[in-house]
Design a protein around this motif. Structure first.
Motif, PDB file in Angstrom:
ATOM      1  N   ILE A 160       0.827  -1.203   0.000  1.00  0.00           N
ATOM      2  CA  ILE A 160       0.000   0.000   0.000  1.00  0.00           C
ATOM      3  C   ILE A 160       0.863   1.254   0.000  1.00  0.00           C
ATOM      4  O   ILE A 160       0.570   2.234  -0.696  1.00  0.00           O
ATOM      5  N   VAL A 161       1.945   1.230   0.767  1.00  0.00           N
ATOM      6  CA  VAL A 161       2.859   2.373   0.802  1.00  0.00           C
ATOM      7  C   VAL A 161       3.479   2.602  -0.578  1.00  0.00           C
ATOM      8  O   VAL A 161       3.562   3.740  -1.053  1.00  0.00           O
ATOM      9  N   ASN A 162       3.896   1.526  -1.243  1.00  0.00           N
ATOM     10  CA  ASN A 162       4.467   1.656  -2.584  1.00  0.00           C
ATOM     11  C   ASN A 162       3.453   2.255  -3.566  1.00  0.00           C
ATOM     12  O   ASN A 162       3.785   3.103  -4.400  1.00  0.00           O
ATOM     13  N   ILE A 163       2.201   1.793  -3.463  1.00  0.00           N
ATOM     14  CA  ILE A 163       1.150   2.312  -4.334  1.00  0.00           C
ATOM     15  C   ILE A 163       0.938   3.801  -4.080  1.00  0.00           C
ATOM     16  O   ILE A 163       0.796   4.605  -5.013  1.00  0.00           O
ATOM     17  N   ALA A 164       0.933   4.188  -2.805  1.00  0.00           N
ATOM     18  CA  ALA A 164       0.703   5.592  -2.445  1.00  0.00           C
ATOM     19  C   ALA A 164       1.802   6.491  -2.994  1.00  0.00           C
ATOM     20  O   ALA A 164       1.526   7.543  -3.585  1.00  0.00           O
ATOM     21  N   LYS A 208       3.705   4.741   9.958  1.00  0.00           N
ATOM     22  CA  LYS A 208       5.171   4.807  10.104  1.00  0.00           C
ATOM     23  C   LYS A 208       5.890   4.552   8.783  1.00  0.00           C
ATOM     24  O   LYS A 208       6.793   5.299   8.391  1.00  0.00           O
ATOM     25  N   LYS A 209       5.503   3.473   8.107  1.00  0.00           N
ATOM     26  CA  LYS A 209       6.176   3.112   6.858  1.00  0.00           C
ATOM     27  C   LYS A 209       5.981   4.191   5.800  1.00  0.00           C
ATOM     28  O   LYS A 209       6.918   4.571   5.091  1.00  0.00           O
ATOM     29  N   LEU A 210       4.758   4.717   5.694  1.00  0.00           N
ATOM     30  CA  LEU A 210       4.503   5.746   4.688  1.00  0.00           C
ATOM     31  C   LEU A 210       5.239   7.034   5.028  1.00  0.00           C
ATOM     32  O   LEU A 210       5.822   7.680   4.151  1.00  0.00           O
ATOM     33  N   LYS A 211       5.238   7.419   6.300  1.00  0.00           N
ATOM     34  CA  LYS A 211       5.931   8.635   6.720  1.00  0.00           C
ATOM     35  C   LYS A 211       7.410   8.558   6.379  1.00  0.00           C
ATOM     36  O   LYS A 211       8.019   9.546   5.932  1.00  0.00           O
TER      37      LYS A 211
END
Length: 211
Positions: free
Chosen positions: A62-66, A86-89
């Motif tokens: 999901i983070v990669n997609i974002a 955390k991962k996205l930030k």
């Protein structure tokens, strides 16, 4: 002793000690999370709040997609999906924005990135965030028409256009009707397997797929 008191179940000594140890470990974990929110510590799910954390592969995907969708300088809102924060930030640049809209006040340790949010009060969000986010990612806490309908109001208010919604496959028709999103082949998974099949719905295309 009354008959009522006789009927109250009593914990064995070993069970009581195990329960004490469980609550002690949870308290220590929460203390570590509060003192160092960027440390690799994850809070336990609160099932009373219908919290179910994604597994690591789903979070990564999901983070990669974002980041693919809006770039590292983009603005992303997370609604009721704190395990992504955390991962996205960490993937976003200093110019990027990640805001967590969440009912659980334990996540207030994220400071200005946290907005207390109750889906029942769909528009109880900052007015200056109207059409502010390049992408809104949402995971409504309950598989109900009421919860999804009210969350959809918040999503529409916050987003410029892009939306990703993760919820039960049984909600597909309502998701399409409320938000005009399409079901993707990506299937979010959780650390603790759920009985309900989950799906991901978006109004934009992406390249990443979990292998």
């Amino acid at each position: 002793m009354s008959n009522e008191e006789d009927d109250v179940p009593q914990l064995s000594a070993s069970t009581f000690l195990a329960l004490q140890e469980f609550y002690k470990e949870r308290e220590e974990k929460e203390k570590r999370f509060v003192s160092s929110p960027n440390e690799n510590v994850q809070l336990d799910e609160d099932w009373q709040l219908s919290q179910f954390w994604y597994d690591d592969k789903t979070i990564e995907e999901i983070v990669n997609i974002a980041v693919e969708a809006v770039g590292p300088d983009g603005k992303v809102a997370l609604i009721s999906c704190p395990s992504l924060y955390k991962k996205l930030k960490n993937k976003m640049s200093n110019e990027g924005t990640v805001t967590l809209y969440e009912y659980d006040r334990r996540f207030a340790v994220y400071g200005e990135d946290f907005v207390h949010f109750d889906y029942k009060l769909a528009l109880s969000v900052p007015r200056d965030k109207a059409n502010y986010y390049d992408l809104v990612i949402a995971d409504p806490p309950f598989l109900s028409e009421e919860c999804l309908t009210k969350t959809a109001v918040t999503i529409k208010f916050l987003t410029k256009f892009r939306v990703m919604l993760c919820t039960g496959a049984v909600m597909q028709q309502l998701v399409e009707r409320l938000l005009d999103l399409k079901q993707t082949s990506f299937k979010p998974q959780h650390k603790n397997n759920l009985a309900n099949e989950f799906s991901c719905y978006t109004n934009f295309s992406f390249q990443h797929e979990i292998q």
